[in-house]
Design a protein around this motif. Sequence first.
Motif, PDB file in Angstrom:
ATOM      1  N   UNK A  15     -12.750 -14.784  -4.857  1.00 19.28           N
ATOM      2  CA  UNK A  15     -11.391 -14.402  -4.461  1.00 19.28           C
ATOM      3  C   UNK A  15     -11.255 -14.095  -2.984  1.00 19.28           C
ATOM      4  N   UNK A  16     -12.377 -13.911  -2.288  1.00 15.39           N
ATOM      5  CA  UNK A  16     -12.334 -13.662  -0.842  1.00 15.39           C
ATOM      6  C   UNK A  16     -12.449 -14.954  -0.051  1.00 15.39           C
TER       7      UNK A  16
ATOM      8  N   UNK B 142      -7.073  -9.001  -0.147  1.00 22.31           N
ATOM      9  CA  UNK B 142      -5.675  -8.665   0.145  1.00 22.31           C
ATOM     10  C   UNK B 142      -5.297  -9.028   1.578  1.00 22.31           C
ATOM     11  N   UNK B 143      -6.214  -8.830   2.498  1.00 25.84           N
ATOM     12  CA  UNK B 143      -5.956  -9.178   3.899  1.00 25.84           C
ATOM     13  C   UNK B 143      -5.712 -10.682   4.029  1.00 25.84           C
ATOM     14  N   UNK B 144      -6.583 -11.485   3.431  1.00 19.87           N
ATOM     15  CA  UNK B 144      -6.437 -12.938   3.499  1.00 19.87           C
ATOM     16  C   UNK B 144      -5.181 -13.405   2.784  1.00 19.87           C
TER      17      UNK B 144
ATOM     18  N   UNK C  54       3.573 -12.151  -0.749  1.00  9.71           N
ATOM     19  CA  UNK C  54       4.610 -11.166  -0.435  1.00  9.71           C
ATOM     20  C   UNK C  54       4.100  -9.729  -0.553  1.00  9.71           C
ATOM     21  N   UNK C  55       3.310  -9.461  -1.587  1.00 17.41           N
ATOM     22  CA  UNK C  55       2.818  -8.103  -1.821  1.00 17.41           C
ATOM     23  C   UNK C  55       1.358  -8.154  -2.236  1.00 17.41           C
ATOM     24  N   UNK C  56       0.607  -7.105  -1.880  1.00 19.83           N
ATOM     25  CA  UNK C  56      -0.802  -7.026  -2.265  1.00 19.83           C
ATOM     26  C   UNK C  56      -1.138  -5.627  -2.774  1.00 19.83           C
ATOM     27  N   UNK C  57      -2.016  -5.587  -3.776  1.00 22.51           N
ATOM     28  CA  UNK C  57      -2.491  -4.326  -4.355  1.00 22.51           C
ATOM     29  C   UNK C  57      -4.013  -4.385  -4.421  1.00 22.51           C
ATOM     30  N   UNK C  58      -4.679  -3.323  -3.981  1.00 26.67           N
ATOM     31  CA  UNK C  58      -6.139  -3.292  -4.011  1.00 26.67           C
ATOM     32  C   UNK C  58      -6.638  -2.064  -4.759  1.00 26.67           C
ATOM     33  N   UNK C  59      -7.652  -2.285  -5.590  1.00 25.91           N
ATOM     34  CA  UNK C  59      -8.351  -1.158  -6.203  1.00 25.91           C
ATOM     35  C   UNK C  59      -9.438  -0.706  -5.222  1.00 25.91           C
ATOM     36  N   UNK C  60      -9.350   0.554  -4.803  1.00 28.49           N
ATOM     37  CA  UNK C  60     -10.316   1.120  -3.855  1.00 28.49           C
ATOM     38  C   UNK C  60     -10.817   2.435  -4.416  1.00 28.49           C
ATOM     39  N   UNK C  61     -12.128   2.527  -4.667  1.00 30.99           N
ATOM     40  CA  UNK C  61     -12.686   3.651  -5.416  1.00 30.99           C
ATOM     41  C   UNK C  61     -13.465   4.630  -4.546  1.00 30.99           C
ATOM     42  N   UNK C  62     -14.022   4.171  -3.446  1.00 32.15           N
ATOM     43  CA  UNK C  62     -14.857   5.039  -2.621  1.00 32.15           C
ATOM     44  C   UNK C  62     -14.021   6.158  -2.003  1.00 32.15           C
TER      45      UNK C  62
ATOM     46  N   UNK D 234      -1.840  -4.125   5.832  1.00 33.44           N
ATOM     47  CA  UNK D 234      -0.639  -4.574   5.132  1.00 33.44           C
ATOM     48  C   UNK D 234      -0.729  -4.442   3.632  1.00 33.44           C
ATOM     49  N   UNK D 235      -1.639  -3.573   3.161  1.00 38.05           N
ATOM     50  CA  UNK D 235      -1.707  -3.317   1.726  1.00 38.05           C
ATOM     51  C   UNK D 235      -0.437  -2.610   1.283  1.00 38.05           C
ATOM     52  N   UNK D 236       0.182  -3.114   0.233  1.00 35.18           N
ATOM     53  CA  UNK D 236       1.407  -2.489  -0.263  1.00 35.18           C
ATOM     54  C   UNK D 236       1.105  -1.336  -1.208  1.00 35.18           C
TER      55      UNK D 236
END
Length: 452
Positions: free
Chosen positions: A52-53, A83-85, A92-100, A115-117
């Motif tokens: 996906x990257x 999400x950046x790419x 139009x919109x991006x969502x990221x799971x970030x756990x750290x 630009x993470x929404x």
Amino acid sequence: MKIIIIGNGKVGYTLAEQLSIANHDLTIIDRDLPALQRAEGSLDVMCISGNGASIRTLMEAGARQSDLVIAVTNSDEVNIVCCLLAKKLGAHHTVARIRDPEYSADAPLLQKEIGLDMIINPERAAAMEISRIFRYPSATGVDTFAHGKVEMVGFVIEQNDRITGIPLYEFNRLYPNRTLLCAIQRGREIIIPNGDFIPQAEDIAYIIGNPLELRRCFLLMGRPMSRIKDIAILGGSRIATYLTWELSKSDMHVRILEKNINKCEHLSELLPNALIIHGDGTNSEVIEEENIFQSDAFVSLTDRDEDNLLMALNAIHAGVPNVAAKMTRPNYIDLSKDVGLDSIISPKDLTANIISSYVRSLSNSEGSAVERLYKLLDNKIEAVEFTATAATRFLNTTLKALRLKKGLLIAAIVRNDEAIIPNGDDMILEGDRVIVVARTLFLDDLNDILKD
């Protein structure tokens, strides 16, 4: 909406399962071919095997034309890059799971610069859920609306509760309160109760109101509301870290039992106000030596569902008044309920609910936006928070004059920070936050509650 989900693990699959039912155009990207075949065989989705990257993979999935890209792989860094790419390609919109925890602390900067929404942290969401549950006696779950002005508490009705065996209108006459019993599960039956409904022991119930009124209602039912002072946590996970940070705001004493010495040392640095105990929390001798089951509350947060279930049941048997456990596998969640463990935390389900709520808000940005969405009672009930706008067709109309769809309830209205449990003479005004409880109808807009 055209939605791309990167990562087909537990969270990705659960999310795809929820969104596919709502007829979105879904594409899943993952390197795990068997997992993709499972998704393709059981869900209405398109699957792409790849990284996906990778720009090439994202373009193949249609990132340029996508409304939303959701990255929920096991790597925070991969999710950020995805999400950046995707954003650069035109998503139009991006969502990221970030756990750290370190990345989570930088969330505002990440959203601004990349630009993470939306950033979702499952462990922090789980910790917040546990901290809310421990505010109420024997709660199975607590969902919040309108920035905490309204809460919905799930609990199992007991034989000695004053609400048991009498119609709701009679209980409210004898014990006036400003709460609403809004959903019931009795066996396999799901009920949206009215005033004539008679609660019975073993019913799973959801009650809604402002936090102070909810606590008062539990007291009226005859349930003690003693404050929790001492909490024991099994497993030094990320959830344990976030939970300890949250509980420290209320001056609660936290003990964490962890068998990995390196984790213990790390936790001691992160959590100076907590007592970190090195030992195997599944060993009865360690439990007894450290008086773990002498706590006001116990929560098991190891990486093994089996250990979490076993130790939670041991805690219940030992008489710990408030017990919760983290579960990830659906079969273990069902088993836990069958054996009497009601307070179950599922980070994957919490994450999927939060992202599904965000998707619904994007689906109808012109109308009455979805602010919050919660799935209740094995996903058979939805509690949805809307903001009434000028596009809402029934503003300034009494609720008793509305022709509502069957199987739903206007459970609460929040106006000028005041929570209102409405009756037939109340009206919805522009700017009100409205909480609707319904059998799963996939409501995207407040206007959807009206009959066609």
